[in-house]
Design a protein around this motif. Structure first.
Motif, PDB file in Angstrom:
ATOM      1  N   THR A  68       6.545   2.687   5.735  1.00 26.18           N
ATOM      2  CA  THR A  68       7.673   1.757   6.611  1.00 26.18           C
ATOM      3  C   THR A  68       8.362   0.447   6.426  1.00 26.18           C
ATOM      4  O   THR A  68       8.569   0.231   6.713  1.00 26.18           O
ATOM      5  N   ASN A  91       0.771  -1.046  -0.021  1.00 24.20           N
ATOM      6  CA  ASN A  91       0.021   0.123   0.201  1.00 24.20           C
ATOM      7  C   ASN A  91       0.563   1.357  -0.071  1.00 24.20           C
ATOM      8  O   ASN A  91       0.246   1.956   0.564  1.00 24.20           O
ATOM      9  N   SER A 126       3.262   2.143   1.790  1.00 24.51           N
ATOM     10  CA  SER A 126       3.606   2.265   3.239  1.00 24.51           C
ATOM     11  C   SER A 126       4.955   2.432   3.286  1.00 24.51           C
ATOM     12  O   SER A 126       6.040   2.249   2.224  1.00 24.51           O
TER      13      SER A 126
END
Lengths: 588, 197
Positions: B36, B32, B34
């Motif tokens: 991180t 997604n 992200s």
């Protein structure tokens, strides 16, 4: 022990009675091992005061601020002598560098003010007022510092929080940490402070937490020698070195092995190996309860008792059909014999150890009856007014019983194969064992005699007879004390002293019993005139803490804190024994 | 919370001089996007058995980043004493207790790259590799080179790199792209096809 009242009486008694008491006191100090450790109880309240002396010594010698001194001390595990040794050998820069201490002039730090600064961590431009520069010269924004400190404190790294710059070894200023963290997490700042304070206990081999459960919250500090036994103010007596119950004259290792041996059922297992054999089919242990050597297990399997091998059921009294195991196999027999011998040996020592421990426990009840007897006697109108000999005798009995009971596990390991097999020849061992056992026997005999006299219902006796018993008790007290001392001498010098691999240290014999740690006074004044005298790096005393108690010389009285001098003596029952020698000498 | 502003800046900075360093960091696509979970790529250092390879490194940023070290491990299989040949775990001090918030993902990747050229067999992550390194360096080097050829070459070269390489050889870009596409991105097959006409 709650005999404070009688102890105090004794003190005043000897004080008012004669000056001889004082002289005796001093000779007493001499024949107790000269460096009797003086231990201190450190409570939550006195923790700061306890470390202040160490901090002060380092701060003064190196003219440092407190947090630098603390950083150094934490790095060198609060060993001031070692710190000074490194300073002398390798110099100040090395010392500071190792510990991550950077010292700069304050002005240098202040000269740094810009409108905006770019922080290398968050990569933002921040106003110069929101930036902190550490003494190592690295500056980052306060938010990043705070975040860094929080992560490190939570990681349990409070004692050594380094600068954020890569490869910078400098330890951050604890005041900066405290201030920044407090703004965001006040409780975490508190935690940080506690970690710093408790470093004095955690990272210091001369200070340990009291092992009491539930924990009394105290720590104990000893001086000079970590091999000693202490009593915390909570009443727990323990070995400072291994934190187990007091166990001298056993070494810590011996005691550990012994308790494990007693706890395990290893001896039951030994019995099974000696008296039973496993069935070759179902492997259950089988005991032979008579009959010939053809044994059959409840599972139906028949086997030969001699060799343990499975056989058929046909047999005569002399032999089993088709089976022969008469050939001699040395190993097996040796093993069986050895197991048997070890078991008997262990039982011998354990029985005696247990007997004395049990008597010791029973005699603890004696305390009450003795007190009764004393009060009975006091009611009588006799010329005997001082009954300290009773409590002294009882105390000596306890003390000697303890020594005696722990001398058995000591002997078990000293003369056994577990620890010192290669340390001495069999002949040497025999000589030493005889020497030791002679002393042990003498001590034992006298302890039993003492026990007998103390238990006499002397409050019912006529005065003459009481005087006789008094003499006996006083005499025997002195004798057992001396015998204990001699046995310790023998253990320390003849037995453990001659070992090549000298890893066995024992707590020395304390005639007065296990030392009660005294409370450290909280209102300690660093400007005390007494302590001003000894900030020298190589004070022979190691850590000098309490000005009122230099090791056993008359000068202690000039400290001006006589109440403190008196307390350790009057507080413990042990101090009564000082008087103990007086009447005995007079009688002689 | 991860300092996303910083991560974004880091990505920007790093990918700006990709030409010079060869190191790139991208978002992991399957997550997604992200911030991180990232993928870093480092080229194998020259004059080592890793030369010519492109190594992907899986990067996970912990909540405390940058105050806690990023978690990195090789996604590309690599034969190296300090890198697990099984899991790709990296044994490098700055990824553990020597991490400093002043370090960045790029500097960490540079350190990993440096580790490739200077193994420390005395502090091994993979004992088998370390043994081989110490006892039989020739075999070690050959194995490492073979692993580089097998795992770090075709699969890790980005499509753009391949296009660039083939264009540099003198083929028109449009043709290169369509050929590469037709052979499923295999550089060697594409070259063959382009040569044969």
């Amino acid at each position: 022990m709650d005999d404070c009242t009688s102890g105090e009486e004794d003190y005043y008694y000897s004080d008012r009675d004669s000056l001889d008491g004082l002289e005796n006191d001093e000779s007493d100090v001499q024949w107790v091992p000269p460096k009797g450790p003086s231990s201190k109880v450190i409570t939550k309240e006195s923790l700061l005061a306890a470390q202040r002396e160490d901090l002060r010594r380092v701060m003064e010698l190196l003219s440092l601020r407190e947090f630098h001194a603390r950083t150094l001390l934490i790095h060198y595990r609060w060993d001031v002598e070692k710190l000074f040794a490194v300073l002398v050998e390798k110099g100040k820069p090395f010392l500071f560098d190792e510990a991550g201490v950077t010292v700069v002039e304050k002005d240098d730090l202040d000269s740094f003010i810009f409108a905006t600064v770019s922080c290398d961590i968050c990569m933002e431009d921040v106003p110069g007022t929101a930036v902190t520069k550490m003494e190592c010269g690295h500056n980052f924004c306060n938010d990043c510092w705070t975040e860094h400190f929080i992560v490190k404190i939570n990681e349990g790294q409070s004692k050594r929080i380094r600068c954020m710059a890569h490869k910078c070894n400098a330890i951050c200023d604890e005041a900066v940490i405290r201030n920044l963290v407090r703004k965001r997490h006040p409780d975490l700042a508190e935690k940080f402070d506690r970690f710093l304070l408790e470093s004095y206990i955690e990272d210091n081999k001369m200070v340990k937490w009291c092992p009491s459960t539930p924990h009394c919250g105290n720590a104990i500090r000893v001086e000079d020698d970590e091999f000693c036994e202490v009593e915390c103010s909570c009443g727990l007596q323990f070995c400072f070195s291994c934190l187990a119950d007091a166990h001298s004259p056993c070494s810590c290792l011996m005691w550990e092995l012994w308790t494990k041996k007693c706890r395990d059922e290893s001896e039951t297992v030994n019995w099974i190996t000696v008296h039973t054999k496993p069935c070759p089919k179902c492997h259950k242990p089988v005991e032979k309860n008579g009959g010939c050597n053809l044994v059959s297990c409840i599972c139906g399997q028949a086997f030969c008792w001699l060799c343990g091998g499975a056989t058929g059921r046909d047999h005569t009294w002399s032999r089993i059909n088709g089976h022969s195991c008469g050939r001699y196999k040395e190993d097996r027999e040796k093993n069986a014999e050895r197991a048997k011998r070890d078991l008997y040996r262990y039982m011998h020592y354990h029985n005696r150890y247990k007997a004395h421990t049990d008597s010791f426990k029973l005699e603890s009840n004696l305390k009450e009856t003795i007190r009764e007897k004393v009060s009975n006697l006091e009611k009588k109108d006799s010329r005997l007014r001082d009954f300290s000999w009773v409590t002294n005798g009882l105390y000596r009995l306890f003390r000697s019983r303890r020594v005696l009971s722990y001398s058995y596990p000591f002997a078990f390991y000293m003369f056994g194969d577990d620890l010192f097999k290669d340390e001495m020849t069999n002949a040497e061992r025999e000589i030493k064992q005889n020497l030791f056992e002679d002393q042990q026997q003498q001590l034992e005999a006298n302890v039993e005699k003492l026990s007998k006299f103390v238990e006499e219902p002397f409050d019912q006796f006529a005065e003459d007879k009481v005087m006789q018993i008094r003499m006996q008790v006083i005499n025997l007290s002195v004798i057992t004390d001396n015998l204990c001392k001699k046995m310790y001498d023998c253990i320390e010098n003849e037995l453990l002293g001659s070992l090549q691999f000298g890893i066995h240290n024992i707590a020395p014999y304390q005639s007065k019993g296990i030392e009660k740690a005294t409370e450290l006074s909280v209102c300690w004044n660093p400007k005390d005139e007494n302590t001003e005298k000894c900030p020298t790096p190589y004070s022979p005393n190691g850590i000098v803490t309490e000005p009122g108690r230099p090791s056993g010389s008359g000068s202690s009285y000039e400290g001006g804190c006589s109440s403190r001098n008196k307390r350790p003596r009057t507080g413990s029952l042990g101090s009564c024994t000082i008087d103990l020698n007086l009447p005995a000498d007079v009688i002689d | 919370m991860v300092d996303f502003a910083r991560v974004q800046k880091e990505l920007h900075e790093c990918n700006k001089d990709i030409e010079v360093s060869g190191i790139s960091i991208k978002l992991k696509e399957d997550n997604n996007n992200s911030l991180t979970h990232l993928t870093g790529t480092i080229p194998g250092p020259l004059a080592t058995p890793y030369e010519g390879g492109n190594f992907n490194i899986d990067i996970v940023l912990p909540d405390g980043y940058p105050f806690e070290p990023p978690r990195m491990q090789f996604a590309t299989k690599v034969w190296h004493p300090n890198i697990s040949s099984q899991s790709g775990a990296i044994c490098l001090d700055i990824l553990k207790d020597q991490w400093s918030p002043a370090l960045t993902l790029k500097t960490a990747l540079l350190s990993v790259q440096a580790l490739l050229s200077a193994p420390e067999p005395d502090d091994p992550q993979d004992a088998v590799v370390a043994q081989q390194y110490l006892r039989d360096y020739q075999t070690f080097a050959a194995t490492a080179r073979y692993w580089t050829e097998t795992f770090a070459r075709s699969s890790t070269l980005g499509i753009e790199d391949k296009v660039k390489k083939l264009v540099e050889m003198g083929f028109p870009e449009a043709q290169v792209r369509s050929t590469l596409e037709s052979v499923g991105g295999d550089e060697n097959m594409a070259l063959e096809k382009l040569c044969s006409g």
